[in-house]
Structures are given as C-alpha cells and as structure tokens.
Design a protein around this motif. Structure first.
Motif, PDB file in Angstrom:
ATOM      1  N   TRP A   8      20.797 -37.980  -4.713  1.00 50.02           N
ATOM      2  CA  TRP A   8      20.323 -39.304  -5.063  1.00 50.02           C
ATOM      3  C   TRP A   8      21.134 -40.381  -4.385  1.00 50.02           C
ATOM      4  O   TRP A   8      21.573 -40.214  -3.262  1.00 50.02           O
ATOM      5  CB  TRP A   8      20.217 -39.496  -6.581  1.00 50.02           C
ATOM      6  CG  TRP A   8      19.327 -40.664  -6.938  1.00 50.02           C
ATOM      7  CD1 TRP A   8      19.627 -41.655  -7.799  1.00 50.02           C
ATOM      8  CD2 TRP A   8      18.029 -40.963  -6.432  1.00 50.02           C
ATOM      9  NE1 TRP A   8      18.595 -42.567  -7.870  1.00 50.02           N
ATOM     10  CE2 TRP A   8      17.590 -42.168  -7.029  1.00 50.02           C
ATOM     11  CE3 TRP A   8      17.180 -40.360  -5.515  1.00 50.02           C
ATOM     12  CZ2 TRP A   8      16.369 -42.765  -6.750  1.00 50.02           C
ATOM     13  CZ3 TRP A   8      15.959 -40.945  -5.229  1.00 50.02           C
ATOM     14  CH2 TRP A   8      15.563 -42.135  -5.852  1.00 50.02           C
ATOM     15  N   THR A   9      21.303 -41.531  -5.011  1.00 47.95           N
ATOM     16  CA  THR A   9      21.910 -42.678  -4.335  1.00 47.95           C
ATOM     17  C   THR A   9      23.351 -42.408  -3.935  1.00 47.95           C
ATOM     18  O   THR A   9      24.036 -41.587  -4.540  1.00 47.95           O
ATOM     19  CB  THR A   9      21.875 -43.929  -5.228  1.00 47.95           C
ATOM     20  OG1 THR A   9      22.645 -43.676  -6.393  1.00 47.95           O
ATOM     21  CG2 THR A   9      20.467 -44.305  -5.584  1.00 47.95           C
ATOM     22  N   GLY A  10      23.782 -43.126  -2.886  1.00 46.19           N
ATOM     23  CA  GLY A  10      25.150 -42.934  -2.442  1.00 46.19           C
ATOM     24  C   GLY A  10      25.532 -43.876  -1.326  1.00 46.19           C
ATOM     25  O   GLY A  10      24.808 -44.827  -1.007  1.00 46.19           O
ATOM     26  N   LEU A  11      26.682 -43.586  -0.744  1.00 45.40           N
ATOM     27  CA  LEU A  11      27.237 -44.377   0.345  1.00 45.40           C
ATOM     28  C   LEU A  11      27.403 -43.482   1.561  1.00 45.40           C
ATOM     29  O   LEU A  11      28.023 -42.419   1.473  1.00 45.40           O
ATOM     30  CB  LEU A  11      28.602 -44.935  -0.059  1.00 45.40           C
ATOM     31  CG  LEU A  11      28.630 -45.787  -1.328  1.00 45.40           C
ATOM     32  CD1 LEU A  11      30.061 -46.006  -1.795  1.00 45.40           C
ATOM     33  CD2 LEU A  11      27.926 -47.109  -1.080  1.00 45.40           C
ATOM     34  N   LEU A  12      26.837 -43.897   2.670  1.00 45.11           N
ATOM     35  CA  LEU A  12      27.010 -43.194   3.930  1.00 45.11           C
ATOM     36  C   LEU A  12      28.111 -43.926   4.683  1.00 45.11           C
ATOM     37  O   LEU A  12      28.030 -45.149   4.857  1.00 45.11           O
ATOM     38  CB  LEU A  12      25.721 -43.205   4.754  1.00 45.11           C
ATOM     39  CG  LEU A  12      25.809 -42.591   6.149  1.00 45.11           C
ATOM     40  CD1 LEU A  12      25.992 -41.077   6.049  1.00 45.11           C
ATOM     41  CD2 LEU A  12      24.570 -42.928   6.956  1.00 45.11           C
ATOM     42  N   ALA A  13      29.145 -43.202   5.106  1.00 39.92           N
ATOM     43  CA  ALA A  13      30.266 -43.858   5.784  1.00 39.92           C
ATOM     44  C   ALA A  13      30.769 -43.025   6.941  1.00 39.92           C
ATOM     45  O   ALA A  13      30.726 -41.790   6.911  1.00 39.92           O
ATOM     46  CB  ALA A  13      31.406 -44.102   4.792  1.00 39.92           C
ATOM     47  N   ALA A  53      36.782 -29.261   2.212  1.00 37.65           N
ATOM     48  CA  ALA A  53      36.603 -28.741   0.851  1.00 37.65           C
ATOM     49  C   ALA A  53      36.280 -29.886  -0.104  1.00 37.65           C
ATOM     50  O   ALA A  53      35.383 -29.770  -0.946  1.00 37.65           O
ATOM     51  CB  ALA A  53      37.851 -28.000   0.402  1.00 37.65           C
ATOM     52  N   ARG A  54      37.004 -30.999   0.043  1.00 38.03           N
ATOM     53  CA  ARG A  54      36.744 -32.145  -0.824  1.00 38.03           C
ATOM     54  C   ARG A  54      35.341 -32.696  -0.585  1.00 38.03           C
ATOM     55  O   ARG A  54      34.625 -33.048  -1.525  1.00 38.03           O
ATOM     56  CB  ARG A  54      37.789 -33.231  -0.591  1.00 38.03           C
ATOM     57  CG  ARG A  54      37.628 -34.374  -1.554  1.00 38.03           C
ATOM     58  CD  ARG A  54      38.798 -35.319  -1.509  1.00 38.03           C
ATOM     59  NE  ARG A  54      38.729 -36.146  -2.699  1.00 38.03           N
ATOM     60  CZ  ARG A  54      39.760 -36.516  -3.402  1.00 38.03           C
ATOM     61  NH1 ARG A  54      40.956 -36.119  -3.057  1.00 38.03           N
ATOM     62  NH2 ARG A  54      39.609 -37.276  -4.451  1.00 38.03           N
ATOM     63  N   ALA A  55      34.924 -32.791   0.676  1.00 38.03           N
ATOM     64  CA  ALA A  55      33.571 -33.265   0.979  1.00 38.03           C
ATOM     65  C   ALA A  55      32.525 -32.337   0.360  1.00 38.03           C
ATOM     66  O   ALA A  55      31.534 -32.796  -0.222  1.00 38.03           O
ATOM     67  CB  ALA A  55      33.376 -33.372   2.492  1.00 38.03           C
ATOM     68  N   GLY A  56      32.737 -31.031   0.466  1.00 42.72           N
ATOM     69  CA  GLY A  56      31.807 -30.068  -0.108  1.00 42.72           C
ATOM     70  C   GLY A  56      31.768 -30.130  -1.625  1.00 42.72           C
ATOM     71  O   GLY A  56      30.698 -30.064  -2.239  1.00 42.72           O
ATOM     72  N   GLU A  57      32.940 -30.280  -2.254  1.00 47.47           N
ATOM     73  CA  GLU A  57      33.006 -30.388  -3.715  1.00 47.47           C
ATOM     74  C   GLU A  57      32.307 -31.654  -4.207  1.00 47.47           C
ATOM     75  O   GLU A  57      31.599 -31.624  -5.214  1.00 47.47           O
ATOM     76  CB  GLU A  57      34.472 -30.380  -4.174  1.00 47.47           C
ATOM     77  CG  GLU A  57      35.152 -29.036  -4.006  1.00 47.47           C
ATOM     78  CD  GLU A  57      36.673 -29.134  -4.070  1.00 47.47           C
ATOM     79  OE1 GLU A  57      37.213 -30.239  -4.355  1.00 47.47           O
ATOM     80  OE2 GLU A  57      37.319 -28.108  -3.819  1.00 47.47           O
ATOM     81  N   THR A  58      32.522 -32.752  -3.491  1.00 45.37           N
ATOM     82  CA  THR A  58      31.882 -34.016  -3.861  1.00 45.37           C
ATOM     83  C   THR A  58      30.366 -33.879  -3.792  1.00 45.37           C
ATOM     84  O   THR A  58      29.640 -34.281  -4.709  1.00 45.37           O
ATOM     85  CB  THR A  58      32.364 -35.157  -2.929  1.00 45.37           C
ATOM     86  OG1 THR A  58      33.780 -35.295  -3.064  1.00 45.37           O
ATOM     87  CG2 THR A  58      31.678 -36.468  -3.253  1.00 45.37           C
ATOM     88  N   ALA A  73      34.740 -44.499  -5.657  1.00 42.96           N
ATOM     89  CA  ALA A  73      35.891 -43.642  -5.961  1.00 42.96           C
ATOM     90  C   ALA A  73      35.860 -42.356  -5.135  1.00 42.96           C
ATOM     91  O   ALA A  73      36.885 -41.940  -4.575  1.00 42.96           O
ATOM     92  CB  ALA A  73      35.936 -43.315  -7.453  1.00 42.96           C
ATOM     93  N   ALA A  74      34.699 -41.742  -5.037  1.00 43.15           N
ATOM     94  CA  ALA A  74      34.580 -40.512  -4.236  1.00 43.15           C
ATOM     95  C   ALA A  74      34.812 -40.819  -2.758  1.00 43.15           C
ATOM     96  O   ALA A  74      35.473 -40.049  -2.051  1.00 43.15           O
ATOM     97  CB  ALA A  74      33.209 -39.877  -4.447  1.00 43.15           C
ATOM     98  N   LEU A  75      34.287 -41.947  -2.292  1.00 45.02           N
ATOM     99  CA  LEU A  75      34.489 -42.337  -0.901  1.00 45.02           C
ATOM    100  C   LEU A  75      35.973 -42.579  -0.617  1.00 45.02           C
ATOM    101  O   LEU A  75      36.488 -42.162   0.422  1.00 45.02           O
ATOM    102  CB  LEU A  75      33.670 -43.592  -0.586  1.00 45.02           C
ATOM    103  CG  LEU A  75      33.760 -44.110   0.848  1.00 45.02           C
ATOM    104  CD1 LEU A  75      33.327 -43.051   1.848  1.00 45.02           C
ATOM    105  CD2 LEU A  75      32.914 -45.366   0.996  1.00 45.02           C
ATOM    106  N   GLN A  76      36.667 -43.219  -1.542  1.00 47.27           N
ATOM    107  CA  GLN A  76      38.102 -43.442  -1.368  1.00 47.27           C
ATOM    108  C   GLN A  76      38.858 -42.120  -1.308  1.00 47.27           C
ATOM    109  O   GLN A  76      39.791 -41.968  -0.518  1.00 47.27           O
ATOM    110  CB  GLN A  76      38.648 -44.322  -2.493  1.00 47.27           C
ATOM    111  CG  GLN A  76      38.209 -45.759  -2.391  1.00 47.27           C
ATOM    112  CD  GLN A  76      38.603 -46.583  -3.607  1.00 47.27           C
ATOM    113  OE1 GLN A  76      38.717 -46.070  -4.717  1.00 47.27           O
ATOM    114  NE2 GLN A  76      38.796 -47.876  -3.391  1.00 47.27           N
TER     115      GLN A  76
END
Length: 194
Positions: free
Chosen positions: A86-91, A174-179, A106-109
């Motif tokens: 669903w919604t999110g931030l592409l960076a 790993a963090r990207a995958g977990e998020t 927070a997840a992006l940070q």
C-alpha cells in the motif's frame, strides 16, 4: 586494464573512480537524493513510468521482495510493490545508492541509517577490502559497494575489513527485506478484516 579494474567490471562497474566528487556531493553521498510519495495506485503507475529508465530502481525493489517475480516489467514494479504494501515513500539513498520503498518516515530513516553505516565504513577502507566485500554480495542486484566505486569516495587506505563491509551491506538488504515483509503482512491483514 588492471586486475582490480577487471574485477570491478565483472561486478558491474566498468569505470571505477571515474566520477570526481565535490565536497558538497561527498557530504550528500549517503543522504536521500530523491523522494516521492506514493499514495494512490495512479501515483505508482505514473512514477513507475517516469522512472522506468532508472537502471537500479526495479532490481533494488525486487531484491528486497523475493515474493515478486524478477520478470515483472520495470514500469510495473512500483505498482506491484504498492499492491502488496500500500502507500509509502519511494526514495533514492544517495546518488549512487539503492532505491527503497518504505511505509513511513521512521522506516525510511532506518534504511537511510543502515546505508550511511555502509558508506561510512567503506570510505576509509582499502580497495582490496571493498572489492572482496563486493564480491561476497549475494543479493538480487549489483553490490552497493560496486555502485559507490563509480566515484572517488574512498579517502584513505585503511579501515573496515571485507567481512565488516559485507556484513553491513547484508544488514542493509536484510532491513529493506524486513521492512517490506512487515508492511506486506500488515496490509494483507488489513484487507482480510471485515
């Protein structure tokens, strides 16, 4: 061509250290270089089309999402991600860094900090250590260390060992995958609620 240059070319970096960073560009190496809000499916379609020429966008988003197929057309990857999360931030984290999709600031940070740790550890490292770490990368996309090698970012000839650098890159992915997995599970649970 020298042996290290051949090794970098094999990792997808045919012209190592060809980009000379200004002090300002060096300071931004691990900062967010591009940020887009994705609130609606039409946002995902539009941004996906606009950025379909970005070499690493689709592979980066897919590397963190093994549940999506690698044959998803580039311009449809962001739409596929949004359908699951669903919604999110592409960076884009740094001009030479990874593309990420995060559910909130927070997840992006958190992802940005993980990438900054990799850049900080690699900056003072010896080329052979960075090269050894890049060779250990087992993700579905080119090593982030190999991407950085396009620039003259390394400033000294001592620093983190290849194991440390490889672990930092693995920790980022790993963090990207977990998020992504957590957001996917949260969104799936919301859709099942009456």
């Amino acid at each position: 061509m020298s042996a290290p240059a051949h090794a970098w070319a094999a990792l997808g970096q045919p012209r190592p250290r060809s980009v000379r960073l200004s002090p300002a560009a060096r300071a931004r190496l691990a900062h967010i270089a591009d940020l887009r809000d994705v609130f609606y499916p039409s946002d995902a379609e539009g941004i996906g089309g606009e950025y379909s020429g970005e070499t690493h966008l689709a592979p980066d988003l897919l590397a963190a999402r093994p549940w999506l197929t690698a044959d998803t057309p580039r311009r449809e990857v962001l739409t596929a991600v949004m359908a699951q999360e669903w919604t999110g931030l592409l960076a884009l984290l740094g001009e030479y860094g990874p593309w990420v999709y995060a559910p909130d600031v927070a997840a992006l940070q958190g992802l940005s900090r993980a990438y900054a740790a990799l850049v900080s550890a690699a900056t003072p490292a010896r080329e052979e250590d960075v090269l050894a770490a890049a060779r250990r990368h087992a993700g579905g996309t080119a090593s982030l260390l190999a991407r950085l090698e396009a620039t003259d970012y390394r400033q000294k000839e001592r620093g983190a060992a290849p194991e440390t650098l490889a672990a930092l890159e693995a920790a980022f992915w790993a963090r990207a995958g977990e998020t992504a997995a957590a957001r996917r599970a949260e969104w799936a649970a919301r859709r099942l609620r009456p």
